[in-house]
Structure formats: structure tokens, C-alpha cells
Design an enzyme around this catalytic site. Structure first.
Site, PDB file in Angstrom:
ATOM      1  N   LYS A 127       0.742  -1.213   0.107  1.00 54.59           N
ATOM      2  CA  LYS A 127      -0.052   0.101  -0.185  1.00 54.59           C
ATOM      3  C   LYS A 127       0.961   1.326  -0.070  1.00 54.59           C
ATOM      4  O   LYS A 127       0.595   2.021  -0.670  1.00 54.59           O
ATOM      5  CB  LYS A 127      -0.928  -0.051   1.282  1.00 54.59           C
ATOM      6  CG  LYS A 127      -2.106   0.795   1.310  1.00 54.59           C
ATOM      7  CD  LYS A 127      -3.312   0.608   2.117  1.00 54.59           C
ATOM      8  CE  LYS A 127      -2.808  -0.352   3.149  1.00 54.59           C
ATOM      9  NZ  LYS A 127      -2.541  -0.006   4.529  1.00 54.59           N
ATOM     10  N   GLY A 128       1.897   1.392   0.845  1.00 57.10           N
ATOM     11  CA  GLY A 128       2.708   2.382   0.732  1.00 57.10           C
ATOM     12  C   GLY A 128       3.441   2.580  -0.576  1.00 57.10           C
ATOM     13  O   GLY A 128       3.528   3.881  -0.846  1.00 57.10           O
TER      14      GLY A 128
ATOM     15  N   ASP B 249     -10.238  -4.634  10.111  1.00 59.69           N
ATOM     16  CA  ASP B 249      -9.688  -4.689  11.412  1.00 59.69           C
ATOM     17  C   ASP B 249     -10.336  -3.722  12.473  1.00 59.69           C
ATOM     18  O   ASP B 249     -10.693  -2.747  12.019  1.00 59.69           O
ATOM     19  CB  ASP B 249      -8.175  -4.132  11.447  1.00 59.69           C
ATOM     20  CG  ASP B 249      -7.315  -4.954  10.356  1.00 59.69           C
ATOM     21  OD1 ASP B 249      -7.514  -5.967   9.873  1.00 59.69           O
ATOM     22  OD2 ASP B 249      -6.097  -4.309  10.181  1.00 59.69           O
ATOM     23  N   ILE B 250     -10.538  -4.259  13.706  1.00 60.58           N
ATOM     24  CA  ILE B 250     -11.004  -3.545  14.705  1.00 60.58           C
ATOM     25  C   ILE B 250     -10.368  -2.151  14.862  1.00 60.58           C
ATOM     26  O   ILE B 250     -10.879  -1.094  14.864  1.00 60.58           O
ATOM     27  CB  ILE B 250     -11.041  -4.121  16.051  1.00 60.58           C
ATOM     28  CG1 ILE B 250     -12.004  -5.374  16.096  1.00 60.58           C
ATOM     29  CG2 ILE B 250     -11.525  -3.105  17.138  1.00 60.58           C
ATOM     30  CD1 ILE B 250     -11.869  -6.237  17.311  1.00 60.58           C
TER      31      ILE B 250
ATOM     32  N   CYS C  57      26.792   4.738  11.254  1.00 59.80           N
ATOM     33  CA  CYS C  57      26.198   4.843  12.488  1.00 59.80           C
ATOM     34  C   CYS C  57      27.120   3.913  13.518  1.00 59.80           C
ATOM     35  O   CYS C  57      28.249   4.053  13.575  1.00 59.80           O
ATOM     36  CB  CYS C  57      24.706   4.764  12.983  1.00 59.80           C
ATOM     37  SG  CYS C  57      24.110   5.565  14.141  1.00 59.80           S
ATOM     38  N   LEU C  58      26.449   2.851  13.719  1.00 52.33           N
ATOM     39  CA  LEU C  58      27.313   1.764  14.690  1.00 52.33           C
ATOM     40  C   LEU C  58      28.506   1.331  13.623  1.00 52.33           C
ATOM     41  O   LEU C  58      29.476   0.883  14.372  1.00 52.33           O
ATOM     42  CB  LEU C  58      26.174   0.382  14.897  1.00 52.33           C
ATOM     43  CG  LEU C  58      26.887  -0.689  15.612  1.00 52.33           C
ATOM     44  CD1 LEU C  58      27.444  -0.332  17.028  1.00 52.33           C
ATOM     45  CD2 LEU C  58      25.859  -1.944  15.592  1.00 52.33           C
TER      46      LEU C  58
ATOM     47  N   MET D 118      30.116   2.985  11.909  1.00 50.34           N
ATOM     48  CA  MET D 118      31.417   4.057  12.244  1.00 50.34           C
ATOM     49  C   MET D 118      31.961   3.623  13.430  1.00 50.34           C
ATOM     50  O   MET D 118      33.228   3.751  13.495  1.00 50.34           O
ATOM     51  CB  MET D 118      30.825   5.365  11.958  1.00 50.34           C
ATOM     52  CG  MET D 118      31.673   6.516  12.244  1.00 50.34           C
ATOM     53  SD  MET D 118      31.296   7.788  13.284  1.00 50.34           S
ATOM     54  CE  MET D 118      32.550   8.511  14.013  1.00 50.34           C
ATOM     55  N   GLN D 119      31.007   3.546  14.549  1.00 45.89           N
ATOM     56  CA  GLN D 119      31.697   3.361  15.845  1.00 45.89           C
ATOM     57  C   GLN D 119      32.630   2.228  15.853  1.00 45.89           C
ATOM     58  O   GLN D 119      33.582   2.229  16.507  1.00 45.89           O
ATOM     59  CB  GLN D 119      30.504   3.226  16.799  1.00 45.89           C
ATOM     60  CG  GLN D 119      29.561   4.641  16.852  1.00 45.89           C
ATOM     61  CD  GLN D 119      28.437   4.540  17.800  1.00 45.89           C
ATOM     62  OE1 GLN D 119      28.113   3.257  18.251  1.00 45.89           O
ATOM     63  NE2 GLN D 119      27.630   5.572  17.679  1.00 45.89           N
TER      64      GLN D 119
ATOM     65  N   HIS E 193      22.799   8.690   9.402  1.00 43.34           N
ATOM     66  CA  HIS E 193      22.088   7.661   8.517  1.00 43.34           C
ATOM     67  C   HIS E 193      21.949   8.260   7.096  1.00 43.34           C
ATOM     68  O   HIS E 193      20.753   8.951   6.693  1.00 43.34           O
ATOM     69  CB  HIS E 193      20.860   7.009   9.037  1.00 43.34           C
ATOM     70  CG  HIS E 193      20.946   6.115  10.190  1.00 43.34           C
ATOM     71  ND1 HIS E 193      21.040   4.853  10.138  1.00 43.34           N
ATOM     72  CD2 HIS E 193      20.954   6.497  11.583  1.00 43.34           C
ATOM     73  CE1 HIS E 193      21.389   4.398  11.488  1.00 43.34           C
ATOM     74  NE2 HIS E 193      21.288   5.316  12.115  1.00 43.34           N
TER      75      HIS E 193
ATOM     76  N   GLU F 272      21.153   6.764   4.329  1.00 45.47           N
ATOM     77  CA  GLU F 272      20.239   6.131   3.625  1.00 45.47           C
ATOM     78  C   GLU F 272      18.843   6.572   3.500  1.00 45.47           C
ATOM     79  O   GLU F 272      18.045   6.458   2.740  1.00 45.47           O
ATOM     80  CB  GLU F 272      19.977   4.664   4.010  1.00 45.47           C
ATOM     81  CG  GLU F 272      19.410   4.454   5.387  1.00 45.47           C
ATOM     82  CD  GLU F 272      20.613   4.519   6.655  1.00 45.47           C
ATOM     83  OE1 GLU F 272      21.815   5.135   6.440  1.00 45.47           O
ATOM     84  OE2 GLU F 272      20.376   3.809   7.607  1.00 45.47           O
TER      85      GLU F 272
HETATM   86  N1  GLN Z   1      24.196   1.678  19.177  1.00 44.46           N
HETATM   87  C1  GLN Z   1      24.728   2.905  18.657  1.00 44.46           C
HETATM   88  C2  GLN Z   1      24.342   4.320  19.450  1.00 44.46           C
HETATM   89  O1  GLN Z   1      23.495   4.127  19.970  1.00 44.46           O
HETATM   90  C3  GLN Z   1      24.696   3.125  17.136  1.00 44.46           C
HETATM   91  C4  GLN Z   1      22.802   3.444  16.837  1.00 44.46           C
HETATM   92  C5  GLN Z   1      22.878   3.153  15.088  1.00 44.46           C
HETATM   93  O2  GLN Z   1      23.761   2.573  14.744  1.00 44.46           O
HETATM   94  N2  GLN Z   1      21.688   3.583  15.010  1.00 44.46           N
HETATM   95  O3  GLN Z   1      25.047   5.064  19.337  1.00 44.46           O
END
Ligand code: GLN
Length: 547
Positions: A17-18, A147-148, A381-382, A384-385, A517, A519
Site C-alpha cells: 500500500k505504501g 480490522d477493529i 552509525c554503529l 562507524m563506531q 544515516h 540512507e
Molecule cells: N548503538 C549505537 C548508538 O546508540 C548506534 C546506533 C545506530 O547505529 N543507529 O549510538
């Protein structure tokens, strides 16, 4: 006031649907109309931020830091809408507003009821996104008719046409027309039942999108039109396609744009210009190159948890005329069997966002493999960390980790920053670490300044960018000197230099980690520069598919 298109779904969930709503938005934009899109979700969570992505799909983040349903990602990928807190309302959010008003005494002693109080609140929510700057507002109702949970939303949209005038509202309904192989026929009965269900609550659809695995014959269309009380050209076949980005093309060839013109009195508009969508579909279906990308994560079986990421990789492929093959690698498997076993045939390695310590060591091993074997690496995010942790450990000989995974670690290269400046709002944000939800997140768009001459600069082609965040932990500036002295490059920071946003390596074909992010901002017609750069590096040998 814009014209409104309400999109409901019937028969079964997961019919797309999206995508149908978003593709309709793309078609209307191709006619030069300004479109906004909204999702109304019948579940009781106030927002999807606390829902498990492995159950509900990814949490999509808007510029203003709202954690929303993944359908908003489809809307942003197919159209130019910039979604915000006004583009996604759940039952929980609606009730929360009503209960807050009731506690404040706003209802002056009225008995507060689903009709009219909840339905009025839903109608207010619809109006909140549909401002005068738009010509058309497309509003998708989550769930399936019957659906209710969705009843108050359906009642609200029924009333909405009554409130704003028949000529300003159109109801579109997505159903399934299954092929029964024993009979050798497409069956219209489930569609008839679904429409009957809608009519029982006072809504007669104006357009039907019929999902089917094969073309609908004129006879089947006629039967559906007759039994569902619709014009013949209002029965739009939504036949399975190779790529979702073909759906605007299919809708055009089914005559949807002319139907919408007529039904909504949009005036004499030009034919939609769908040439860019044609080009997108062509590049996906007839690629010249290919790249196989390993996505190293946990629970990698649940693809909806990485929806925007997968789409952005495909967009990176579109930008390079390349097909992107996904190789899902469970990081715990790497821990057990070693990176070499999974990554030796891979063109590019990506570690996506994630939370929690499970599988972390496997991700770190994969990153080391990418760094040492000079395989293009993209850490988000993670990702990169963990790249910073790996570099800290292997190259700088630190006892490095994130305090998310080891609170007492000697070298917390990634840690919880207590306060930071939010350039978007001009406010100092404070992280409340002890809250029930696990601490405040840095959410939404933040500006970032890029260092010239880096991979990031080459990709973006500019110095100032804005990207969306959703995380708690940050690069620890205390370790910047030692990491950079050993070859890590900090190629993007917040304008005040306090928040590290992008890191990369110099003596490597392409090794970039970003705290945000990217993306969430990639579109097939405007592929994100970092995904474009990553895929370009991954097909460096330009292995042509058609020599
Ligand atoms: N867990 C990591 C943080 O909280 C990375 C979060 C994520 O990748 N969105 O900073």
C-alpha cells in the site's frame, strides 16, 4: 486547501500500500503538482521508535527528529515531500492528544468519545500535514479494512469527504486478485468482499488497485467494475513488477493520471513526464556492471529492518549503472568461523546501524578484514563506531571499545556525551542517561562540515551538508589525537567541531564511516553521494556484465 486521496487496503496485509500511495504521488508530481503524503497507523504505540525493527520494519527518521513508520521512507524516495512530525500519526498519538486535552479540561465536561472526539482529532491530524502549499495530499491508512483497530480512522476519512466536499476527496483501495491455478483463473471475489466491507462503513472507493501476479483481462476488470460499482477505467491493475520503481510507469500505462484528473477535477494538466522513472527502471533492469556487497549485521534475515539501506544501495547502483547483489552475513557467524570464510569473494563491505552488544566482535573482524585487504568499506552509525574501535585496537594498540558494550573499558573511544549543541534548534541538548528508554537519542537532521580533499568531499562535492541521526553514543574527542596521528581522518564534524560525523582512511580505496544515516535521504532519482561513491569504488575493476 489541497485535494485529498485516501488510500486503504483490503484482503491481506503486505500488498504494498505504501508503494502504491508513493507511486501515485510520483505520478502526480510528474504532472507538475505539489504533493504531500501522510501515514495514519492504527497501532497504539505513540510512535514507532520503541517498536522492534525486526517485527515492524525499520524506524524511519525525519529531518525534525521524528521516529516514524517505514512507509514515510517510500514517500520520500518516490516524491519530493520532506516528512516531519505531521506526516505520521498513530492511534497512540491521537489518544494521547485527546487524553491530554481531557485532563486539561478542554472538553468542558463533555463525555469524551471515539465519535466525535477521536475522529475529530484524526481529522485535525490530516489537516495538519495538508497545508495550502500542496495541491494534493495522499493519506494512507495502515492495516486492512475489517480490522477493529482501523475503524476510527475509516470513520474519520468518511466524514472528511462530507466536511470538505465530494469533489475534493477520492478514495483509493488496494486489494488482491489471486490466481487460482486449479481453476486457471484470476479470482475477483476477495476484492468484491473487501469493497463490500468498505461500503458497510460508508466508503465507496473511487479507484481500485488490484494486485495480481499476472495481467488482468478486460473481462476480469469488467467483472470487478460491475460488482464493485466502479467505472471500468477505475480498476487499475497493479501487476507484480521487477522493481518497485516501475510502479509509477505501470500506473501511467493503466491511465491512472487521467482518472485522477477527472475524478478530482485537477484541471487541464500536462501529460506526466515520467522519463526519469523510465531511466531508473532501465538502469535497474539492464545494468552494465555489478557489485556484491556484504551487509554484516545481526538478524540479517529480516530485510524490512534495513529497508532504506537496501534501497540506498540500489540507488548507488543506479548512479553507476550497476546491479547490486546483497550478501547478508550474520556477524555471529564471523565470530565463529572468521571473516575470510564469508568475505573473500565480496566487492564491498557494509556494517549498518544497530543497537546492543550481540555480534559486535564479528563486525569488528569484518572491518579489520576490509581495512587490511583494502576492500571498500562503508560504516553507518554503529558501523562507524565499530570502525573507530577496530582502528583504535589494531592500529593504535588501545584497549578500545564503546561504553555501550563495555561500560568500564579503559579506552572508551565511543562514549555517551552528556551535552551537545543542536545547531538545528539552537539549543543545548542534555542526555538523560537514566531514563527508562535507555537515554536520550541524538535524532534528526544535523549540519556537518566536510574537510576538503577527502573521500567525503569528493563524494558530496561540497562543504556543508545535513544528515539525519538516530543514536546515543558518540566519538570521544579525547582520542582524536592518537587516532588521527595513526592515520584516521576525521573528514566531517559539526560546525563547532565537537561532534565527529565522518571518519575515513587515506591509504585505502574507499573506507568511510558516518555517524548519521545517509540512507534516509537517498532517492532513485537522486542517489545519495556516499552510496554512489561506495558502489563506484566496489565496481572499480569495472567488470562488465555484457562484455
Ligand atoms: N548503538 C549505537 C548508538 O546508540 C548506534 C546506533 C545506530 O547505529 N543507529 O549510538
Amino acid at each position: 486547501m489541497p485535494k485529498f486521496i485516501f488510500v486503504t487496503g483490503g484482503v491481506v496485509s503486505a500488498l504494498g500500500k505504501g508503494i502504491a500511495a508513493a507511486a501515485m504521488g510520483a505520478l502526480l508530481e510528474a504532472k507538475g503538482l505539489r504533493v504531500t503524503m501522510q501515514k495514519l497507523d492504527p497501532y497504539i504505540n505513540v510512535d514507532p521508535g520503541t517498536l522492534s525493527p525486526f517485527e515492524h520494519g525499520e524506524v524511519y527518521v525525519t529531518d525534525d527528529g521524528c521516529e516514524t513508520d517505514l512507509d514515510l521512507g517510500h514517500y520520500e524516495r518516490f516524491t519530493h515531500v520532506r516528512t516531519s512530525v505531521f506526516n505520521n500519526f498513530t492511534t497512540g498519538k491521537i489518544y494521547n492528544n485527546v487524553i491530554t486535552k481531557e485532563r486539561r479540561g478542554d472538553y468542558l465536561g463533555d463525555t469524551v468519545q471515539v465519535v466525535p472526539h477521536i475522529t475529530d482529532e484524526i481529522k485535525n491530524a490530516i489537516r495538519a500535514a495538508a497545508t495550502d502549499e500542496y495541491d494534493v495530499a495522499i493519506v494512507e491508512i495502515g492495516g486492512t479494512v475489517g480490522d477493529i483497530e482501523s475503524l476510527p480512522f475509516l470513520e474519520a476519512i468518511r466524514q472528511f469527504r462530507y466536511d470538505v466536499g465530494r469533489e475534493n476527496v477520492l478514495y483509493a483501495h488496494l486489494t488482491l486478485v489471486p490466481y487460482i491455478s486449479a481453476a486457471g483463473e484470476l479470482k475477483s471475489k476477495p476484492t468484491q468482499h473487501s469493497v463490500k466491507e468498505l461500503r458497510a462503513i460508508g466508503i465507496q472507493p473511487d479507484v481500485l488497485f488490484c494486485r495480481a501476479d499476472r495481467a488482468l483481462s478486460a473481462d476480469v476488470k469488467r467483472k470487478i467494475a460491475l460488482h464493485c460499482n466502479l467505472d471500468l477505467d477505475a480498476v487499475i491493475a497493479a501487476v507484480d513488477v521487477d522493481t518497485v520503481y516501475e510502479v509509477p510507469l505501470c500506473f501511467k500505462s493503466e491511465g491512472l493520471d487521467r482518472l485522477l484528473d477527472r475524478k478530482l477535477n485537477l484541471g487541464h494538466l500536462p501529460e506526466p513526464d515520467i522519463s526519469t522513472w523510465r531511466e531508473v527502471a532501465k538502469r535497474i533492469k539492464e545494468p552494465k556492471f555489478e557489485a556484491t556487497i556484504a551487509i554484516v549485521g545481526k538478524y540479517v534475515g529480516l530485510k524490512d529492518a534495513y529497508k532504506s539501506l537496501m534501497e540506498a544501495l540500489i540507488h548507488g547502483g543506479i548512479a553507476n549503472n550497476a546491479r547490486v547483489n546483497f550478501q547478508w552475513v550474520d556477524s555471529e557467524e564471523i565470530e565463529a568461523k572468521g571473516a575470510e570464510n564469508f568475505l573473500s569473494e565480496i566487492d564491498g563491505i557494509l556494517v549498518p546501524g544497530g543497537f546492543g552488544s550481540r555480534g559486535i566482535e564479528g563486525k569488528i573482524q569484518a572491518i579489520r578484514y576490509a581495512r587490511e585487504k583494502k576492500i571498500p568499506y562503508f560504516g553507518i552509525c554503529l558501523g562507524m563506531q565499530t570502525a573507530v574501535i577496530e582502528f583504535g585496537r589494531t592500529v593504535c594498540k588501545l584497549s578500545a571499545n564503546s561504553t555501550e558494550f563495555d561500560a568500564g573499558i579503559k579506552d572508551p573511544v565511543i562514549y555517551l556525551m552528556e551535552k551537545w549543541y543542536n545547531h538545528r534548534t539552537g539549543k543545548i541538548e542534555e542526555r538523560s542517561i537514566n531514563s527508562q528508554m535507555g537515554g536520550t537519542m541524538r535524532l534528526g537532521a544535523y549540519p556537518c562540515v566536510i574537510k576538503e580533499g577527502t573521500h567525503a568531499h569528493k563524494a558530496y562535492g561540497k562543504i556543508e551538508i545535513s544528515e539525519r541521526h538516530r543514536h546515543r553514543y558518540e566519538f570521544n574527542n579525547k582520542y582524536k589525537e592518537i587516532l588521527c596521528n595513526n592515520g584516521l581522518i576525521v573528514s566531517g564534524t559539526s560546525p563547532d567541531g565537537e561532534l565527529v560525523e565522518i571518519v575515513e582512511l587515506q591509504d585505502h580505496p574507499w573506507f568511510v564511516g558516518c555517524q548519521f544515516h545517509p540512507e534516509f535521504q537517498s532517492k532513485p532519482i537522486e542517489p545519495h553521494p556516499l552510496f554512489k561513491g561506495f558502489i563506484e569504488a566496489s565496481i572499480k575493476e569495472k567488470r562488465s556484465l555484457f562484455p
